[in-house]
Design an enzyme around this catalytic site. Structure first.
Site, PDB file in Angstrom:
ATOM      1  CD1 TRP A  84     -20.687 -20.555  40.436  1.00 46.40           C
ATOM      2  CD2 TRP A  84     -18.894 -21.138  41.719  1.00 46.40           C
ATOM      3  NE1 TRP A  84     -20.791 -19.799  41.766  1.00 46.40           N
ATOM      4  CE2 TRP A  84     -19.880 -20.302  42.582  1.00 46.40           C
ATOM      5  CE3 TRP A  84     -17.608 -21.545  42.393  1.00 46.40           C
ATOM      6  CZ2 TRP A  84     -19.424 -20.027  43.799  1.00 46.40           C
ATOM      7  CZ3 TRP A  84     -17.406 -21.058  43.658  1.00 46.40           C
ATOM      8  CH2 TRP A  84     -18.350 -20.251  44.418  1.00 46.40           C
TER       9      TRP A  84
ATOM     10  CG  ASP B  54     -19.229 -27.686  40.194  1.00 46.84           C
ATOM     11  OD1 ASP B  54     -20.028 -28.074  40.537  1.00 46.84           O
ATOM     12  OD2 ASP B  54     -18.341 -26.613  40.108  1.00 46.84           O
TER      13      ASP B  54
ATOM     14  CE  LYS C 126     -23.685 -24.403  45.803  1.00 47.85           C
ATOM     15  NZ  LYS C 126     -24.049 -23.111  46.169  1.00 47.85           N
TER      16      LYS C 126
HETATM   17  N1  PMP Z   1     -19.341 -24.947  41.994  1.00 51.95           N
HETATM   18  C1  PMP Z   1     -20.575 -24.109  41.872  1.00 51.95           C
HETATM   19  C2  PMP Z   1     -21.448 -24.428  40.820  1.00 51.95           C
HETATM   20  C3  PMP Z   1     -21.267 -23.743  43.048  1.00 51.95           C
HETATM   21  O1  PMP Z   1     -22.212 -23.199  43.085  1.00 51.95           O
HETATM   22  C4  PMP Z   1     -20.136 -23.573  44.137  1.00 51.95           C
HETATM   23  C5  PMP Z   1     -20.603 -22.827  45.406  1.00 51.95           C
HETATM   24  N2  PMP Z   1     -21.769 -21.722  45.490  1.00 51.95           N
HETATM   25  C6  PMP Z   1     -18.988 -24.040  44.248  1.00 51.95           C
HETATM   26  C7  PMP Z   1     -18.558 -24.617  42.984  1.00 51.95           C
HETATM   27  C8  PMP Z   1     -18.144 -24.228  45.281  1.00 51.95           C
HETATM   28  O2  PMP Z   1     -18.397 -24.954  46.375  1.00 51.95           O
HETATM   29  P1  PMP Z   1     -17.989 -25.320  47.534  1.00 51.95           P
HETATM   30  O3  PMP Z   1     -17.853 -24.196  48.512  1.00 51.95           O
HETATM   31  O4  PMP Z   1     -18.727 -26.533  48.174  1.00 51.95           O
HETATM   32  O5  PMP Z   1     -16.404 -25.936  47.376  1.00 51.95           O
END
Ligand code: PMP
Length: 361
Positions: free
Chosen positions: A103, A173, A197
């Site tokens: 991520w 994030d 989440k």
């Molecule tokens: N950052 C993290 C730490 C995540 O776990 C996720 C989704 N699993 C995302 C970003 C992406 O999030 P989104 O699909 O809501 O854009």
């Protein structure tokens, strides 16, 4: 009553059952209005009161200082990966990123579109199984911000400390562990998180931004992602994700009723300890993350013999333990232990792990 399962999904993830029950009870008629929340004008007094309460409860949970704005936006954490540089990084500027895995790399790839990126530290040397200590970081002196991913949802690596970036704003994030424990918001410039989440359903993104960081957006920043525009409009520059905000608000109320974040942290610690103990008991299961950086929320684990994965998952499913399959990038298993997962669900999982090991070990 429909049959419920122990849902270990990484997100969209299990919601607290009392939240779903309350939403069900209020679905057709919210608070005597004769309408569903889904049917209300976002600018009407009913929804305005829902939004105000959700914000107040989130502020109470995280003790958000008054000089921070709370924004309820859309586009997910990945939209914020663009919004952060578009709001904070001037043309020709540089931003520091810490690369802790999947991520973090998504954030880094997006930032590259908008300016120079300095990778201040990386745990690539050990397959992203730890958080690089700050002593190993090479920060730029002129960075517009420093970005970290405080819980790597796939790698299962979590920060249990807050970096000190001096006067340079720290951006996090926190999608996959926000609200799992108290955090000192004042140490951050921005905290953002997709809701799906630990907050509520997908479609909502929470952004907590310090006042002075709203109002610097680049001209080309879409107005819906301009923090100053959305702060001024109380997150209603465009139509917000009203029903998702309502469900997030119910989740905040539920958390406060549990005793707040210090209380939920105690449960989360107990859950994580129980699962890691089961993983470490023998060599049958394995988690590769350095012990002090092991995530409490996202627990990847691997069977010694991957040929047994399908049988493990099938037996788990038969016992009502679902969505345990690991991310396609890494395989194996992954158990997400968000706030809505009670200790009883983790015990059901560890019981199954022991039983499976007894027959296949
Ligand atoms: N950052 C993290 C730490 C995540 O776990 C996720 C989704 N699993 C995302 C970003 C992406 O999030 P989104 O699909 O809501 O854009």
């Amino acid at each position: 009553m429909t049959k419920r399962v122990w849902n270990f999904s990484a997100g969209p993830a299990a919601m607290p059952e009392p939240v779903l029950q309350r939403a069900q009870a209020e679905l057709l008629d919210w608070n005597g209005s004769g309408m569903s929340v889904m049917e209300m004008s976002h600018r009407g007094s009913h929804f305005m009161s829902i939004l105000a309460k959700a914000e107040a409860d989130l502020r109470a949970l995280l003790a958000i200082p008054p000089n921070y704005r709370v924004l309820f936006l859309q586009g997910g954490a990945l939209a914020q990966n663009a919004a952060v540089p578009l709001n904070l990084l001037p043309a020709g500027g540089v931003a520091d990123y810490v690369d802790t895995g999947h991520w973090a790399q998504k954030s880094i790839a997006e930032a590259h579109k908008y300016g120079r990126v300095n990778i201040a530290a990386s745990s690539a040397d050990a397959e992203y199984t730890y958080v690089p200590p700050q002593s190993a970081w090479q920060l730029s002196t002129d960075a517009s911000y420093v970005h970290i991913t405080t819980n790597e949802t796939i790698g299962g690596v979590e920060y249990f400390w807050i970096p000190d970036t001096g006067a340079i704003p720290l951006v996090a994030d926190a999608s996959s562990h926000i609200l799992s424990r108290p955090v000192d918001v004042a140490r951050f410039g921005i905290i953002y998180a997709g809701a799906q989440k630990n907050i509520g359903p997908a479609g909502l993104t929470v952004v907590i931004v310090r006042d002075d960081l709203a109002g610097r957006a680049r001209r080309e920043c879409p107005s819906v992602f301009d923090y100053a525009v959305q702060a001024k409009a109380d997150s209603m520059f465009n139509t917000p994700a009203t029903f998702a905000i309502y469900l997030a608000g119910l989740t905040f109320e539920w958390l406060l009723a549990q005793g707040g974040l210090a209380a939920i942290e105690r449960v989360n610690v107990a859950k994580a300890q129980a699962l890691y103990a089961a993983i470490d008991r023998t060599g049958f299961y394995r988690n590769p993350v350095r012990p002090q950086d092991r995530s409490r929320m996202s627990v990847p684990f691997f069977l010694r013999d991957p040929k047994l994965d399908a049988a493990f998952l099938e037996g788990a499913k038969a016992r009502g333990l679902v969505q345990l399959k690991g991310h396609r990038a890494v395989g194996g298993m992954r158990a997400s232990l968000y706030n809505a997962m009670p200790l009883a669900g983790v015990v059901a999982l560890t019981d199954w792990m022991q039983e499976f090991e007894a027959t296949h070990g």
